[in-house]
Design a protein around this motif. Structure first.
Motif, short mmCIF file in Angstrom:
data_model
loop_
_atom_site.label_atom_id
_atom_site.label_comp_id
_atom_site.label_asym_id
_atom_site.label_seq_id
_atom_site.Cartn_x
_atom_site.Cartn_y
_atom_site.Cartn_z
N ASP A 271 -10.65 0.72 8.03
CA ASP A 271 -10.99 2.11 8.40
C ASP A 271 -10.59 2.41 9.84
O ASP A 271 -10.08 3.50 10.15
N SER A 272 -10.83 1.45 10.74
CA SER A 272 -10.41 1.64 12.13
C SER A 272 -8.89 1.75 12.23
O SER A 272 -8.36 2.56 13.00
N TYR A 273 -8.19 0.95 11.43
CA TYR A 273 -6.72 1.01 11.40
C TYR A 273 -6.24 2.35 10.86
O TYR A 273 -5.28 2.95 11.38
N LEU A 274 -6.91 2.85 9.83
CA LEU A 274 -6.54 4.15 9.25
C LEU A 274 -6.67 5.28 10.27
O LEU A 274 -5.81 6.16 10.34
N VAL A 275 -7.74 5.25 11.04
CA VAL A 275 -7.93 6.28 12.07
C VAL A 275 -6.81 6.23 13.10
O VAL A 275 -6.34 7.26 13.60
N GLU A 276 -6.34 5.00 13.42
CA GLU A 276 -5.27 4.84 14.41
C GLU A 276 -3.93 5.35 13.89
O GLU A 276 -3.18 6.02 14.61
N VAL A 277 -3.60 5.03 12.65
CA VAL A 277 -2.27 5.36 12.13
C VAL A 277 -2.20 6.76 11.53
O VAL A 277 -1.10 7.26 11.27
N ALA A 278 -3.35 7.41 11.31
CA ALA A 278 -3.36 8.72 10.65
C ALA A 278 -2.61 9.77 11.45
O ALA A 278 -2.06 10.72 10.89
N ALA A 279 -2.59 9.62 12.77
CA ALA A 279 -1.93 10.62 13.62
C ALA A 279 -0.42 10.43 13.70
O ALA A 279 0.27 11.23 14.36
N ASP A 280 0.12 9.41 13.03
CA ASP A 280 1.56 9.16 13.04
C ASP A 280 2.26 10.17 12.13
O ASP A 280 2.12 10.13 10.91
N SER A 281 3.02 11.05 12.71
CA SER A 281 3.68 12.11 11.93
C SER A 281 4.78 11.57 11.03
O SER A 281 5.23 12.28 10.11
N HIS A 282 5.23 10.34 11.27
CA HIS A 282 6.30 9.76 10.45
C HIS A 282 5.77 8.91 9.30
O HIS A 282 6.56 8.39 8.51
N LEU A 283 4.46 8.74 9.23
CA LEU A 283 3.88 7.92 8.16
C LEU A 283 3.87 8.72 6.86
O LEU A 283 3.26 9.78 6.77
N SER A 284 4.54 8.19 5.85
CA SER A 284 4.69 8.92 4.59
C SER A 284 3.36 8.99 3.83
O SER A 284 2.50 8.11 3.97
N PRO A 285 3.18 10.03 2.99
CA PRO A 285 1.95 10.15 2.20
C PRO A 285 1.73 8.96 1.27
O PRO A 285 0.59 8.56 1.05
N SER A 286 2.81 8.41 0.73
CA SER A 286 2.66 7.27 -0.18
C SER A 286 2.12 6.04 0.54
O SER A 286 1.28 5.31 -0.01
N LYS A 287 2.58 5.81 1.78
CA LYS A 287 2.09 4.67 2.55
C LYS A 287 0.62 4.87 2.95
O LYS A 287 -0.18 3.93 2.88
N PHE A 288 0.29 6.09 3.36
CA PHE A 288 -1.09 6.35 3.75
C PHE A 288 -2.02 6.25 2.54
O PHE A 288 -3.12 5.71 2.64
N ALA A 289 -1.56 6.75 1.39
CA ALA A 289 -2.36 6.64 0.17
C ALA A 289 -2.56 5.19 -0.22
O ALA A 289 -3.65 4.80 -0.66
N ALA A 290 -1.53 4.36 -0.05
CA ALA A 290 -1.66 2.93 -0.35
C ALA A 290 -2.71 2.28 0.55
O ALA A 290 -3.47 1.40 0.11
N LEU A 291 -2.77 2.73 1.80
CA LEU A 291 -3.76 2.18 2.73
C LEU A 291 -5.18 2.57 2.36
O LEU A 291 -6.10 1.74 2.37
N VAL A 292 -5.39 3.85 2.03
CA VAL A 292 -6.75 4.30 1.72
C VAL A 292 -7.24 3.74 0.39
O VAL A 292 -8.46 3.66 0.16
#
Length: 464
Positions: A271-292
């Protein structure tokens, strides 16, 4: 050639013995000797160290063993040297494993007394170190001490090693660490090794071994360890794929059972990692969805941090379609969101419209549960009051006094008073929820409700 010569040491003895009788200065030249100087050294070793001499190795001093080990290390790969080398290694490791072995130097601390042999073995090549450590593990030498030596060896040899030698050292080191107990080295050590090998071209097999080692200790990691920069060609800031692999390795290491306490720590870290990387405008929705979605629902006691990360991501990526938003939001468990988080979610235009409806339905379920609890509490209180009145009618005043002392009525009255106060707080909270939800339902456009189709009749009827 060398095997043939080494098989007949008696012939050398007769030849050299005969010549020594005629001259004191004997010099023998071998032209075009097969395998050169190394081959001759092997022949000489076979000649000098017969079986009787090998039996005497156990009586050599530590310094003599080290000298012999250094002379043999160039012949590690030669099969004919195995008998001599294995005998010397056996004596060296026996000395290290012995509880009565004394340090050849004066030591000022307990750690120095135990690790005095580190510096003596730093001169050995990595192939020979591999043999020494594997034999040490089989003799049950302290694994924590072995891991400390490997780190000391790596730091020392890297000062002069070539890139190829560095790769070889790290691959052997990773293999040896995988043989040790997981508690014998820290998570910090493993991430330090990871940073070193990131700049080297070690095999993918050894990278996988290292990641599995890190994954097995992921519950002991901190957020700083996970913030590993990604390669430039990937575009996004941090290496998200690495974290996904580490979490999966954590589950593989735990096989079918993982302690709930360890799982909670990993969930908090993710969860702490998700908060850090969520602001990355280049992070694709599929990668973020895989993380959550990488962790199961029961890994988290609260979903507030997860909601915070999703809120940040949707804020940065405002142009996502409803389908991608719903995929990301599917990780949320509304029952594990706090009241403040639910209110923020219901009023948040960044989230899909269907999410707001689901929040209202979930809140209605909570209200029904609260009403049931309140009713049960009232029934319990009423039963207690009627029971007391029945007693008052059937006993005399003197009997009531004795009975009150026996069942401790003052304490029971205090307990009921606490229950009444809790009821009052619950009712107040319910009235507040009803007002908020009625306001929100009134603000929902009719088009949004009509999009539910036939399911609209299942919308909860709120209290009036």
């Amino acid at each position: 050639m060398q095997r043939t010569l080494a098989s007949f040491p008696g012939s050398f003895k007769k030849l050299f013995g005969y010549l020594m009788d005629e001259t004191k200065d004997l010099k023998v030249l071998f032209h075009d000797f097969e395998d050169g100087a190394e081959g001759f050294e092997l022949v000489a070793a076979r000649f000098c160290y017969n079986k009787k001499s090998l039996d005497c190795i156990s009586f050599w001093t530590w310094s003599e063993l080290l000298v012999a080990l250094k002379e043999c290390q160039d012949l590690v790969s030669a099969s004919d040297s195995s008998l001599i080398l294995e005998k010397i290694l056996d004596c060296v490791v026996t000395r290290l494993a012995s509880l009565v072995v004394a340090s050849p130097c004066t030591c000022s601390s307990e750690n120095t007394r135990i690790s005095w042999w580190f510096e003596d073995l730093l001169v050995l090549k990595i192939d020979l170190i591999d043999k020494v450590i594997r034999m040490s593990i089989s003799r049950n030498i302290d694994h924590a001490m072995i891991s400390k030596f490997l780190l000391c060896y790596q730091r020392s040899r890297f000062l002069t090693a070539t890139p190829t030698e560095k790769c070889k050292i790290m691959e052997v080191m990773i293999n040896l660490l995988s043989l040790l107990d997981r508690s014998s080295f820290s998570c910090k050590l493993l991430f330090g090794i990871f940073r070193v090998v990131s700049s080297l071209k070690i095999s993918s097999h050894h990278k996988s071994i290292l990641e599995n080692l890190i994954g097995s200790q992921l519950d002991r990691a901190t957020i700083d360890f996970l913030l590993v920069p990604s390669s430039r060609r990937k575009g996004y800031v941090y290496d998200v794929n690495l974290v996904l692999r580490l979490v999966k390795a954590f589950y593989i290491e735990g096989r079918c059972f993982v302690l709930a306490s360890r799982l909670r720590k990993v969930a908090s870290l993710v969860d702490s990692y998700l908060v850090e990387v969520a602001a990355d405008s280049h992070l694709s929705p599929s990668k973020f969805a895989a993380l959550v979605l990488v962790l199961p629902d029961d890994a988290r006691e609260s979903h507030d941090r997860l909601f915070q990360a999703i809120d940040i991501y949707l804020e940065v990526h405002g142009g996502l379609c409803e389908a991608k938003k719903m995929k990301i939001c599917s990780a949320l468990n509304y029952a594990k969101l706090s009241t403040d988080a639910l209110k923020h979610l219901a009023r948040n235009p960044k989230f899909p419209s269907r999410i707001a409806i689901q929040v209202f339905i979930n809140q209605q379920s909570k209200l029904e549960n609260l009403f049931e609890d309140k009713t049960h509490l009232v029934d319990t209180f009423s039963s207690s009051v009627f029971a007391e009145e029945s007693i008052d009618e059937k006993v005399s005043s003197d009997q009531v006094l004795v009975y009150a002392k026996r069942i401790n009525l003052p304490n029971k009255a205090e307990h009921l008073d606490v229950q009444l106060q809790a009821m009052q707080c619950t009712i107040t909270e319910l009235e507040k929820y009803c007002g908020i939800m009625q306001t929100q339902i009134g603000n929902i456009p009719r088009t949004r409700l009509s999009s539910l189709g036939n399911n609209a009749r299942f919308l909860p009827k709120l209290c009036s």
